[in-house]
Write a protein that holds these residues in place. Structure first.
Motif, PDB file in Angstrom:
ATOM      1  N   UNK A  37     -12.942  52.744  -7.859  1.00  0.00           N
ATOM      2  CA  UNK A  37     -11.693  51.981  -7.905  1.00  0.00           C
ATOM      3  C   UNK A  37     -11.886  50.583  -7.322  1.00  0.00           C
ATOM      4  N   UNK A  38     -10.872  49.739  -7.490  1.00  0.00           N
ATOM      5  CA  UNK A  38     -10.889  48.403  -6.899  1.00  0.00           C
ATOM      6  C   UNK A  38     -11.160  48.552  -5.398  1.00  0.00           C
ATOM      7  N   UNK A  39     -11.960  47.707  -4.803  1.00  0.00           N
ATOM      8  CA  UNK A  39     -12.371  46.381  -5.225  1.00  0.00           C
ATOM      9  C   UNK A  39     -13.583  46.347  -6.159  1.00  0.00           C
ATOM     10  N   UNK A  40     -14.089  47.493  -6.578  1.00  0.00           N
ATOM     11  CA  UNK A  40     -15.167  47.490  -7.565  1.00  0.00           C
ATOM     12  C   UNK A  40     -14.586  47.060  -8.914  1.00  0.00           C
ATOM     13  N   UNK A  41     -15.369  46.428  -9.771  1.00  0.00           N
ATOM     14  CA  UNK A  41     -14.849  45.870 -11.021  1.00  0.00           C
ATOM     15  C   UNK A  41     -14.740  46.858 -12.182  1.00  0.00           C
ATOM     16  N   UNK A  42     -14.983  48.135 -11.953  1.00  0.00           N
ATOM     17  CA  UNK A  42     -15.089  49.111 -13.037  1.00  0.00           C
ATOM     18  C   UNK A  42     -13.905  49.093 -14.005  1.00  0.00           C
ATOM     19  N   UNK A  43     -12.684  49.057 -13.495  1.00  0.00           N
ATOM     20  CA  UNK A  43     -11.519  49.132 -14.367  1.00  0.00           C
ATOM     21  C   UNK A  43     -11.406  47.886 -15.257  1.00  0.00           C
ATOM     22  N   UNK A  44     -11.778  46.723 -14.732  1.00  0.00           N
ATOM     23  CA  UNK A  44     -11.741  45.499 -15.543  1.00  0.00           C
ATOM     24  C   UNK A  44     -12.884  45.471 -16.555  1.00  0.00           C
ATOM     25  N   UNK A  45     -14.041  45.966 -16.157  1.00  0.00           N
ATOM     26  CA  UNK A  45     -15.157  46.057 -17.102  1.00  0.00           C
ATOM     27  C   UNK A  45     -14.804  46.990 -18.259  1.00  0.00           C
ATOM     28  N   UNK A  46     -14.189  48.116 -17.950  1.00  0.00           N
ATOM     29  CA  UNK A  46     -13.783  49.074 -18.978  1.00  0.00           C
ATOM     30  C   UNK A  46     -12.760  48.441 -19.925  1.00  0.00           C
ATOM     31  N   UNK A  47     -11.784  47.747 -19.383  1.00  0.00           N
ATOM     32  CA  UNK A  47     -10.749  47.127 -20.221  1.00  0.00           C
ATOM     33  C   UNK A  47     -11.364  46.121 -21.190  1.00  0.00           C
ATOM     34  N   UNK A  48     -12.224  45.248 -20.687  1.00  0.00           N
ATOM     35  CA  UNK A  48     -12.857  44.243 -21.554  1.00  0.00           C
ATOM     36  C   UNK A  48     -13.682  44.922 -22.646  1.00  0.00           C
ATOM     37  N   UNK A  73     -15.405  39.998  -9.284  1.00  0.00           N
ATOM     38  CA  UNK A  73     -16.674  40.722  -9.424  1.00  0.00           C
ATOM     39  C   UNK A  73     -16.964  41.051 -10.886  1.00  0.00           C
ATOM     40  N   UNK A  74     -15.909  41.192 -11.676  1.00  0.00           N
ATOM     41  CA  UNK A  74     -16.077  41.450 -13.108  1.00  0.00           C
ATOM     42  C   UNK A  74     -16.387  40.172 -13.879  1.00  0.00           C
ATOM     43  N   UNK A  75     -16.300  39.025 -13.209  1.00  0.00           N
ATOM     44  CA  UNK A  75     -16.579  37.754 -13.875  1.00  0.00           C
ATOM     45  C   UNK A  75     -15.398  37.223 -14.660  1.00  0.00           C
ATOM     46  N   UNK A  76     -14.195  37.585 -14.238  1.00  0.00           N
ATOM     47  CA  UNK A  76     -12.982  37.164 -14.935  1.00  0.00           C
ATOM     48  C   UNK A  76     -12.184  36.179 -14.087  1.00  0.00           C
ATOM     49  N   UNK A  77     -11.419  35.329 -14.760  1.00  0.00           N
ATOM     50  CA  UNK A  77     -10.497  34.439 -14.062  1.00  0.00           C
ATOM     51  C   UNK A  77      -9.382  35.292 -13.458  1.00  0.00           C
ATOM     52  N   UNK A  78      -8.829  34.831 -12.331  1.00  0.00           N
ATOM     53  CA  UNK A  78      -7.784  35.616 -11.673  1.00  0.00           C
ATOM     54  C   UNK A  78      -6.690  34.718 -11.114  1.00  0.00           C
ATOM     55  N   UNK A  79      -5.465  35.008 -11.516  1.00  0.00           N
ATOM     56  CA  UNK A  79      -4.277  34.401 -10.933  1.00  0.00           C
ATOM     57  C   UNK A  79      -3.663  35.441 -10.012  1.00  0.00           C
ATOM     58  N   UNK A  80      -3.399  35.057  -8.776  1.00  0.00           N
ATOM     59  CA  UNK A  80      -2.796  35.977  -7.809  1.00  0.00           C
ATOM     60  C   UNK A  80      -1.342  35.594  -7.616  1.00  0.00           C
ATOM     61  N   UNK A  81      -0.469  36.575  -7.726  1.00  0.00           N
ATOM     62  CA  UNK A  81       0.925  36.396  -7.348  1.00  0.00           C
ATOM     63  C   UNK A  81       1.156  37.244  -6.108  1.00  0.00           C
TER      64      UNK A  81
END
Length: 120
Positions: A37-48, A73-81
């Motif tokens: 799970x987060x903070x590991x990038x697995x879920x974002x890697x899977x989505x991409x 960590x997944x190499x994606x841009x991130x906007x934080x709200x």
């Protein structure tokens, strides 16, 4: 939708908040389908991967420090709200930090699609 929560809970929340027509357009990638799970990038890697997107085409909208870490960590841009629960967390590396996403004509800051594209 990428979440560390279990899929059933996330689906219920999204359908309740967004309505059935919008809900039908979402894809769900949740913490119970990835090994870490987060903070590991697995879920974002899977989505991409599942959506056939290059990570350079992805902008993650996050509200937590661990989510920001996962996106970066997944190499994606991130906007934080920020939220009242996470406003004191470390958002180092975020591409943009806002206090809210806002509404058009709402008087405050409003994040538009063009703002997200500018992060790519």
């Amino acid at each position: 939708v990428c979440s560390t929560s279990n899929e059933a809970a996330v689906r219920t929340l999204v359908e309740t908040l967004m309505g059935p027509e919008r809900y039908a357009r979402f894809s769900f990638f949740c913490g119970d389908v990835v090994p870490r799970k987060k903070p590991q990038p697995d879920v974002y890697n899977l989505a991409a991967q599942e959506m056939g997107l290059d990570k350079s085409e992805c902008v993650v909208i996050e509200d937590s420090g661990i989510g920001n870490q996962a996106a970066k960590s997944a190499g994606m841009a991130c906007l934080v709200t920020k939220s009242t629960y996470t406003e004191e967390e470390d958002f180092s590396g975020a591409d943009r930090i806002v206090s809210e996403l806002g509404e058009p004509g709402g008087g405050g800051e409003c994040v538009m699609l063009a703002d997200l594209r500018a992060l790519l």
